[in-house]
Scaffold this active site. Structure first.
Site, PDB file in Angstrom:
ATOM      1  N   SER A 135     -81.388 -41.194 -80.754  1.00  0.00           N
ATOM      2  CA  SER A 135     -82.448 -41.553 -81.681  1.00  0.00           C
ATOM      3  C   SER A 135     -82.579 -43.065 -81.707  1.00  0.00           C
ATOM      4  CB  SER A 135     -82.112 -41.039 -83.089  1.00  0.00           C
ATOM      5  OG  SER A 135     -82.962 -41.618 -84.065  1.00  0.00           O
ATOM      6  N   TYR A 174     -75.987 -40.403 -90.039  1.00  0.00           N
ATOM      7  CA  TYR A 174     -76.863 -40.127 -88.896  1.00  0.00           C
ATOM      8  C   TYR A 174     -76.865 -41.290 -87.905  1.00  0.00           C
ATOM      9  CZ  TYR A 174     -81.004 -38.596 -86.306  1.00  0.00           C
ATOM     10  OH  TYR A 174     -81.873 -38.193 -85.311  1.00  0.00           O
TER      11      TYR A 174
END
Length: 267
Positions: free
Chosen positions: A154, A168
């Site tokens: 990501s 995350y």
């Protein structure tokens, strides 16, 4: 140099009849990856915990002409990951491509987040990927397969986020590290390991950001002010990099994280 490919450079992207394992195949990126590989002629093993949802993805892939085998398991344990790879070998007798699209997020301010919630994100995004890569690599190396591994990272592996993304962001930075480590470790076996790192792209989870209303318009405008190409991502923006990384077109590329983000991480 063998000039045969120059007669049809598109042949570099040919993955017809390759056996591709896609985990997280019921999720946004996983289902997209499955359909892209199906349309390109790969034979698929789709793994996900939600059997009914992955069955829908399988149906869409079969409509594109693909052979599909389903494994209703998440990569939660070593046994799960071993079972997914064994299922691929039983179904097709080969392992050529692994796309690890399984994962999760659980936004929470670090001051409120329990160690258990942090561990769940790390397990879902890092430990599961590590176990899948180990199970895949053991078999590919033993069989001498010049295989392709694609992890899903990501933009948050490189950039922070103020909305409680401490777990995350840490997990996706670890994904990038795993990509580099395995790229180095498996180079001698002819196995390439790369990652795709998207930012916001159109999916059921992000559909609201594409709507024309006051909230969506404000959030989108604030976000796009930091995206050089000035738009949100579409599924086809991920399809090209995926096909590249799964084909022999990327045979000299390994250990890289490819940012499919409109230039978001460039600034």
């Amino acid at each position: 140099m063998n000039p045969d490919w120059l007669k049809d450079p598109r042949s570099l992207f040919d993955i017809r009849d390759k056996v591709a394992v896609v985990t997280g195949a019921s999720g946004a990126f996983g289902s997209l990856a499955a359909k892209v590989l199906a349309g390109a002629g790969a034979r698929l093993v789709l793994a996900a915990g939600n059997e009914s949802t992955v069955a829908q993805t399988a149906s869409e892939c079969r409509a594109l002409g693909a052979e599909v085998h389903i494994v209703a398991r998440r990569p939660n344990t070593e046994a799960d990951c071993e079972a997914v790879m064994d299922a691929a070998l039983t179904a097709y007798g080969a392992l050529d491509i692994l796309v690890v699209a399984s994962g999760m997020n659980d936004p929470c301010p670090i001051t409120d987040m329990s160690p258990e919630r942090f561990d769940a994100v790390m397990d879902g995004n890092v430990t599961g990927a590590w176990l899948l890569c180990r199970a895949f690599g053991r078999r590919a190396i033993l069989r001498g397969t010049k295989a392709k591994v694609v992890l899903v990272s990501s933009a948050r592996g490189k950039l922070g986020h103020p909305a409680g993304y401490s777990a995350y962001c840490a997990s996706k930075a670890a994904t990038d590290g795993l990509t580099r480590a395995l790229g180095c470790e498996w180079g001698k076996h002819g196995i390439t390991v790369n990652a795709i790192a998207p930012t916001v792209f159109r999916s059921p989870l992000t559909a609201w950001m594409f709507e024309d209303n006051e909230k969506a318009n404000k959030v989108r405008a604030d976000f796009l002010a930091r995206v050089p190409l000035g738009r949100l991502g579409e599924p086809e923006d991920l399809a090209g990099p995926l096909l590249f990384l799964c084909s022999r077109a990327s045979d000299f590329h390994t250990g890289h994280t490819v940012y499919a983000d409109g230039g978001y991480t460039a600034g």
